[in-house]
Write a protein that holds these residues in place. Structure first.
Motif: not given
Length: 156
Positions: A58-85
């Motif tokens: 969960p900690k790793s998921m929350i780290e990504f959730y809070q800062q998705p831009g840190k992993w820019f290669d994934v292509g997440v721009k905002s929380e709107n890109d998340f379907k299910d967490i």
């Protein structure tokens, strides 16, 4: 009438059920660990484009959730890109909605990612676990500050 109610309950359980569809080769994004080795810690974010991102805890998921831009290669721009967490309920090993889960901070159990936040479907389950494992606080996803994730990662 009873049959209609039973069918409605059954259908809603299918609509709101989640799955952790990883394989023995699935690697978590943040820590690059094989997630199948510790199934009670696995988390997943499914994107609106169908891509599934797994995490070793969960900690790793929350780290990504809070800062998705840190992993820019994934292509997440905002929380709107998340379907299910999704996180795994530490007690039952069932996948649950991360936004409705309860997380225990400060317990004496560690995940493959180190100090972590085991997740539970109910506050009561989190409280029972917290008492048994010296937990310090129970929080919802929105209550977890970025500073806590940094502390758990040894960055403070």
């Amino acid at each position: 009438m009873i049959k209609i109610v039973l069918v409605a309950v059954l259908m809603s359980s299918f609509l709101f059920s989640y799955e952790m569809d990883y394989t023995k080769d699935t690697e978590g994004l943040v820590r690059h660990l094989k997630v199948h080795k510790d199934p009670n810690w696995v988390a997943k974010i499914e994107l609106t484009n169908g891509k599934k991102i797994f995490f070793s805890s969960p900690k790793s998921m929350i780290e990504f959730y809070q800062q998705p831009g840190k992993w820019f290669d994934v292509g997440v721009k905002s929380e709107n890109d998340f379907k299910d967490i999704i996180v795994t309920d530490f007690e039952t090993l069932k996948p649950i909605n991360a936004k409705g889960a309860f997380y225990v901070y400060g317990s004496n159990m560690t995940s493959p990612a180190g100090d972590d936040l085991p997740a539970f479907a109910t506050y009561e389950a989190a409280e029972t676990y917290s008492k048994a494992h010296n937990g310090k606080r129970i929080m919802s996803l929105k209550e977890i500050p970025e500073a806590l994730i940094n502390l758990l990662n040894g960055r403070i």
